[in-house]
Motif scaffolding. Sequence first.
Motif, short mmCIF file in Angstrom:
data_model
loop_
_atom_site.label_atom_id
_atom_site.label_comp_id
_atom_site.label_asym_id
_atom_site.label_seq_id
_atom_site.Cartn_x
_atom_site.Cartn_y
_atom_site.Cartn_z
N PHE A 165 0.90 -1.15 0.00
CA PHE A 165 0.00 0.00 0.00
C PHE A 165 0.94 1.20 0.00
O PHE A 165 1.65 1.45 0.97
CB PHE A 165 -0.90 -0.02 1.24
N ILE A 166 0.94 1.96 -1.08
CA ILE A 166 1.95 3.00 -1.29
C ILE A 166 1.54 4.35 -0.71
O ILE A 166 2.32 5.02 -0.05
CB ILE A 166 2.25 3.17 -2.79
N ALA A 167 0.32 4.76 -1.03
CA ALA A 167 -0.11 6.11 -0.65
C ALA A 167 -1.63 6.20 -0.72
O ALA A 167 -2.30 5.31 -1.22
CB ALA A 167 0.51 7.14 -1.60
N ASP A 168 -2.13 7.32 -0.21
CA ASP A 168 -3.55 7.59 -0.25
C ASP A 168 -3.77 9.06 -0.56
O ASP A 168 -2.87 9.87 -0.42
CB ASP A 168 -4.20 7.22 1.09
N TYR A 169 -4.99 9.36 -0.96
CA TYR A 169 -5.42 10.74 -1.14
C TYR A 169 -6.93 10.76 -0.99
O TYR A 169 -7.60 9.74 -1.17
CB TYR A 169 -4.98 11.31 -2.50
N GLU A 170 -7.46 11.91 -0.64
CA GLU A 170 -8.89 12.02 -0.43
C GLU A 170 -9.59 12.55 -1.68
O GLU A 170 -9.12 13.53 -2.29
CB GLU A 170 -9.20 12.92 0.76
N LEU A 171 -10.67 11.88 -2.04
CA LEU A 171 -11.54 12.28 -3.15
C LEU A 171 -10.75 12.51 -4.44
O LEU A 171 -10.19 11.57 -4.98
CB LEU A 171 -12.40 13.48 -2.75
N ARG A 172 -10.66 13.75 -4.94
CA ARG A 172 -9.91 14.03 -6.18
C ARG A 172 -8.46 14.41 -5.91
O ARG A 172 -7.69 14.62 -6.84
CB ARG A 172 -10.59 15.13 -6.98
N GLY A 173 -8.09 14.51 -4.65
CA GLY A 173 -6.73 14.86 -4.31
C GLY A 173 -6.42 16.33 -4.56
O GLY A 173 -7.25 17.08 -5.08
N THR A 174 -5.23 16.72 -4.19
CA THR A 174 -4.75 18.09 -4.35
C THR A 174 -3.44 18.08 -5.12
O THR A 174 -2.88 17.01 -5.38
CB THR A 174 -4.50 18.74 -2.98
N GLN A 207 2.10 15.62 -6.02
CA GLN A 207 3.54 15.66 -5.80
C GLN A 207 3.99 14.50 -4.92
O GLN A 207 4.96 13.80 -5.23
CB GLN A 207 3.94 16.99 -5.16
N ARG A 208 3.27 14.27 -3.84
CA ARG A 208 3.62 13.23 -2.87
C ARG A 208 3.49 11.83 -3.48
O ARG A 208 4.38 10.99 -3.36
CB ARG A 208 2.72 13.38 -1.64
N VAL A 209 2.38 11.59 -4.18
CA VAL A 209 2.15 10.28 -4.79
C VAL A 209 3.15 10.04 -5.92
O VAL A 209 3.71 8.94 -6.03
CB VAL A 209 0.68 10.15 -5.27
N TYR A 210 3.40 11.05 -6.73
CA TYR A 210 4.38 10.89 -7.82
C TYR A 210 5.75 10.51 -7.26
O TYR A 210 6.40 9.58 -7.77
CB TYR A 210 4.48 12.18 -8.64
N GLN A 211 6.18 11.17 -6.21
CA GLN A 211 7.47 10.86 -5.61
C GLN A 211 7.49 9.43 -5.08
O GLN A 211 8.48 8.70 -5.26
CB GLN A 211 7.81 11.85 -4.49
#
Length: 147
Positions: free
Chosen positions: A123-132, A137-141
């Motif tokens: 499980f790499i990362a998460d974001y809420e709804l459509r993200g910001t 930036q965080r998910v790409y990294q």
Amino acid sequence: MNILYISISGNTRAFVKNLAIYAEEQHQLDATNPLITSKEISDNSPFEIENDPFFTFVPTYLEGGNGVDNGDTEILTEAMRDYLEYEDNYKNCLGVVGSGNKNFNYQYCLTAKQYSETFKFPFIADYELRGTKVDCQRVYQALKNLN
């Protein structure tokens, strides 16, 4: 970087699109930064063998309950699960990114956490709804570090 995703309400599709735009910007700054290709999986998608490594993006849709002792049955996103199971496609998955609504507490990103447990990828990362933009930036990294 290859991304397979499923989008029910359009939030995941919008996030992946914004993530690809961010990746293009980063690639223009430094050609060693990877670009993103994506494929949306739906109930109508033909099953194909995935030979190249990829990341999976899934929203969370569960059937009722509280997600702790009941109501953690995946709904609406089963096409992705079936696609990953097809010809062991999951073996080329580098990890999963989840999304959801933080108002649902424990159920937030539960589908992605279940995929991680079932298929034994991180499980790499998460974001809420459509993200910001910051989420992009965080998910790409995080993806770049695992690619």
